[in-house]
Every structure is written in C-alpha cells, then in structure tokens.
Design a protein around this motif. Structure first.
Motif, PDB file in Angstrom:
ATOM      1  N   THR A   1      39.506 -61.395 -84.777  1.00 41.25           N
ATOM      2  CA  THR A   1      39.783 -60.241 -83.913  1.00 41.25           C
ATOM      3  C   THR A   1      40.781 -59.295 -84.576  1.00 41.25           C
TER       4      THR A   1
ATOM      5  N   ASP B   1      30.715 -58.508 -82.907  1.00 41.50           N
ATOM      6  CA  ASP B   1      31.503 -59.738 -83.002  1.00 41.50           C
ATOM      7  C   ASP B   1      30.635 -60.905 -82.570  1.00 41.50           C
ATOM      8  N   GLU B   2      30.731 -62.009 -83.290  1.00 43.05           N
ATOM      9  CA  GLU B   2      29.900 -63.183 -83.011  1.00 43.05           C
ATOM     10  C   GLU B   2      28.428 -62.789 -82.940  1.00 43.05           C
TER      11      GLU B   2
HETATM   12 MG    MG Z   1      36.490 -64.118 -82.191  1.00 41.97          MG
END
Ligand code: MG
Ligand code: ADP
Length: 467
Positions: free
Chosen positions: A54, A153-154
């Motif tokens: 992050t 993200d992911e």
């Molecule tokens: Mg993460």
C-alpha cells in the motif's frame, strides 16, 4: 546499511510521516517500487501479503498529486470492500501532511448516493471495487479526465472474483496518458495479459520475502476474555515455538505473574522490569541476544531502548493506554527486514485500546484466530517448554582486561576448551566483564574449563547465568 525512505526521492513531509508511523526503513518492495513510480513509470509488482504494497504505491501517488487541484487524480481498484476501506485509511494516514487531502471510497453494498455526493464535492483520490466504480462512471458521477494514476491492487484476486470485465470497462474510460500500477501476489498468464493490455513498458518488480507462508510483516489482534489471557499468550507462543519474543505488559505485577507462570512450566522466559538493577538488566538482555533465554517479559520503562536484531515477535499481553507506546513497542521487531510480527491480546471488538491503536496507525490489526485443537492448556504449555538452545556464561574479565572475543573463543575451543566453533555462540565483551553463549548442555563443562584454564594468560572467574 539498510536503504532509508529519504534516499528514495520522497518529499520530507512524507518521510516524516513514515517515521511517525514507526517505519524504520522501506520494505523490499517499497525500496524497489517507489523510485520508478515517482518518475511516472508503469509498474507490475509481485510480492506477498504484508510486504507493504500500500505505501509502495500510495507514497508516490501522494507526492505526484497536485493538492491545489480539486479533481480526481488517482484511482485505486481493490477486490473487496474491506480492502478498499483499509487502503483508503492507509492512504489518508500516509497523506496526513497534505492539507485538505480528500480520498473517497467507492464500494458496493451501500447506497451510491453518498458516494455521488462526495464525488460532486470534489476528491483527489478514490479507492473502490470495480463494480461500483464502473457504475459511477456509467452514470457520469465519476469524472476521470484528470486521472493520472490507476492502481490495480491485488489484481489476481480481482480476476478470481470475476472482476476482469469490469476492470476492462473502467480502464477504457480513463485517459490514455496515465500511469498504471499493478500489484499481485501471483503472476499467472491472465495477469500478464492484463498488464500488456493496460500498461506501457512497465517496470517489473518481484520480491521474495522470508519464504514463510505467514505475512512477512504483520500486526495482529487476538480476542480473549481477560481470565483466558494467559492461555491465549501460550497459544500465540506455540505458533512460533522456536523463535524469540518480547512480551509487553503494562504493570510490573503482570510481568512478574506471566514470568512466574512460564518459568514454572519450564518455558524459557525471563523478566525485564524496573526493579532490576543495571547489571541484571544488561545480563538479561545479553542472554536474550545470545539465545540463552527465548522470551522476555517486559514493562515499557524497562523495555525502553531494547535493541535486539532480528526479533521475531512482539506480543502485547496488555495493550497500552496510549497508542504511541504501541508504536514504540512494535518498532522493536525487525519489521523493516520484513520478518517481524506483532500480536496484541485484546478483550474483544469493543476494546477501546485497539480502536485507538488503529486510529493512530491508520490501519486495522488483522484478527488472528487461534487454532482450536483439542489440547488442554497444560498440553499447550508443555509444547513450548524446554531449555533455550544456548546458555550464557559470565566471565569476570572484559575490554579493560584486554579480553577480546577471539580470546574467549580460543579458550573454549581446541585442545584447551574442547568445544567446536559452532558450539560457541554470541560473545559480548564489556568493560569489566564478558558474556559468552554456548550450547545449552555443554555450558556447565565449558564454565568449568574456563575456570581451570586461562584467557590471555590470566585467570578469570566463569559463572553460569540463567537456567
Ligand atoms: Mg495490500
Ligand atoms: P500488503 O499490501 O503488501 O499486504 P500492507 O501495505 O497492508 O501490505 O502493509 C502491511 C503492514 O506493514 C501494515 O501494517 C503497514 O502499516 C506495515 N508497513 C508498511 N510499510 C512498512 C515499513 N516500511 N516498515 C514497517 N512497517 C510497514
């Protein structure tokens, strides 16, 4: 020398926030990803959960932001509502030095009205799930003309959850001139295809931390009724039975009680509290560093300034009243080396101390569910009992007596001492005394040999310390 946040090209205000959060150094993925992201490049990053992704994308995004322009400049897509909420909190925390920073959350499962209003008021960044973001784009509530950065993200989880087409729809609505950042724990073919469709000349960054299946960096909470706190501690210790741990308590009485109970069961543990004089405090720490005692039970005052390299685990047996203390406590794990874990025992979701820690650090602790096997408390305790791998010997000579580590090794090994090199562990030479750790079962013999023999031609007294 570990790399510092300073050296990555980040503005000083952002560096200061990382310090306030207790980040001692960038994680591997942060060190690798932040510089190219700051220069606007596309990036495809692979690393494990808990490796600090992050901040790796958020810090550069925050730095590149024009805070004076109240337009959406960055969009982060996450697979779930929970992750979106967490990422938004993290971004706000990391961006707290930017005046007036607005980050909206765009997720399903709740009315779109509030989100439309928030967008209409103006926001710099948005974090959300692909479905809702797509809907808000379709209705015109989300204006993307100024979006300079897209983060997926992911990404592998988004695909697993069937968000591929939604992501594609969102990407089509974004400016072609943009930075696209993709993070994923795995890089199967579909991710590669996604990357080549959405990115240009992406920098590839892949890190392999520790190899453990557990998150490389983790902050956890365990809920336990107060009268089962000690059992919860034992269970947490059992998850990492071979490693060292510092257990923090708020009170001297708790330190005493926890230490007594662990020692009575044969668990390698010792206490570090304000009632120890400097000599014994140093001795305990030296034994801990030498792997002659595996768990230290400490108060904050006594634990101040503990410097232990490669500490695996910090446990908050009692969470502190002030969340800043939490940050200091867990700063002790080798988090920057991406191996530390911090586990906090809490009464339950209503525990206000958890809430204040989460508010300060801006991220929520992950709930750790302890394995509910049939074992009794006694069996669990037995599972972590046993001596430390090493045992320390105190030698009555130090630097001022011209004793050097090599002299101690010399006295213990070879014909004189009879030990082999790998049976001798850490050696700490102080002004007037020294500590040497040797394999636990060999320690009595080694101490006897030292007492009979000489170091640098002189006789010194050698005493076994600890148990
Ligand atoms: Mg993460
Ligand atoms: P990931 O997305 O890779 O799973 P996160 O970004 O959620 O990991 O970070 C995991 C935890 O590590 C968070 O609690 C975060 O505050 C902490 N963290 C991130 N960077 C650092 C750092 N450089 N030093 C110490 N802790 C960090």
């Amino acid at each position: 020398m570990p790399i510092s946040f300073d050296s990555l090209g980040l503005d000083s205000e952002l560096v200061r926030v990382t310090q306030e959060l207790g980040y001692r150094a960038p994680t591997e993925i942060q060190a690798a990803a932040i510089p190219p992201l700051l220069s606007g490049l596309d990036l495809i990053g692979k690393s494990k959960t808990g490796s600090g992704k992050t901040a790796a994308f958020a810090l550069p995004m925050l730095q590149r932001l024009d805070i004076g322009r109240r337009e959406l400049q960055g969009l982060v897509l996450c697979p779930t509502r929970e992750l979106s909420a967490q990422v938004r909190r993290d971004i706000r925390t990391l961006g707290r030095s930017l005046p007036g920073l607005t980050v909206v959350e765009l997720v399903g499962g709740q009315p779109a009205k509030g989100q439309r209003e928030a967008l209409a008021r103006g926001a710099h960044l948005a974090v959300g799930t692909p479905g809702r973001v797509m809907d808000l784009l379709g209705s015109g509530a989300l204006q993307t003309g100024a979006v300079a950065t897209l983060v997926l993200d992911e990404a592998d989880r988004m695909l697993d959850m069937g968000f591929g087409p939604d992501v594609a729809t969102v990407v089509r609505r974004l400016p072609a001139e943009r930075q696209t950042v993709l993070f994923s724990a795995t890089l199967p073919d579909e991710i590669e295809r996604m990357a080549s469709a959405y990115q240009r000349d992406a920098v590839r960054v892949s890190t392999e931390t520790t190899g453990a299946s557990a998150p490389a960096i983790g902050e956890w909470k365990v809920y336990t009724p107060p009268d089962e706190r000690f059992d919860a501690l034992v269970r947490v210790l059992a998850t990492r039975a071979h490693e060292s741990a510092i257990i923090f308590c708020n009170y001297k009485a708790s330190v005493q009680q926890v230490t007594d109970r662990l020692q009575a069961a044969g668990v390698s543990a010792d206490r570090l509290d304000g009632s120890l004089d400097q000599f014994h405090r140093d001795q305990v720490l030296s034994r801990f560093r030498g792997e002659s005692v595996r768990r230290l039970v400490a108060t904050d005052v006594a634990g101040r300034g503990i410097d232990v390299e490669g500490l695996d685990l910090v446990i908050n047996y009692e969470l502190p009243q002030q969340p800043e203390i939490y940050v200091h406590r867990i700063g002790r794990t080798g988090r920057a080396e991406a191996s530390g874990q911090a586990v906090s025992l809490a009464v339950g979701p209503q525990d206000a101390r958890v809430a204040s820690v989460e508010a300060l650090t801006g991220s929520s602790l992950t709930e750790l569910r302890l394995d509910d096997s049939e074992q009794t408390h006694r069996q669990r305790l037995a599972a972590i009992a046993g001596p430390a791998p090493m045992r320390s010997i105190l030698i009555s000579g130090g630097r001022k007596d011209k004793v050097r580590p090599g002299d101690i090794v010399g006295a213990l090994t070879g014909d004189a001492g009879g030990l082999s090199g790998d049976e001798v562990g850490k050696i700490e030479v102080q002004d007037r005394l020294s500590y040497v750790a040797v394999r636990h079962h060999l320690a009595p013999m080694a101490a006897e040999r030292l007492n009979q023999g000489r170091i640098k031609g002189k006789r010194f007294r050698a005493t076994l310390v600890g148990r």
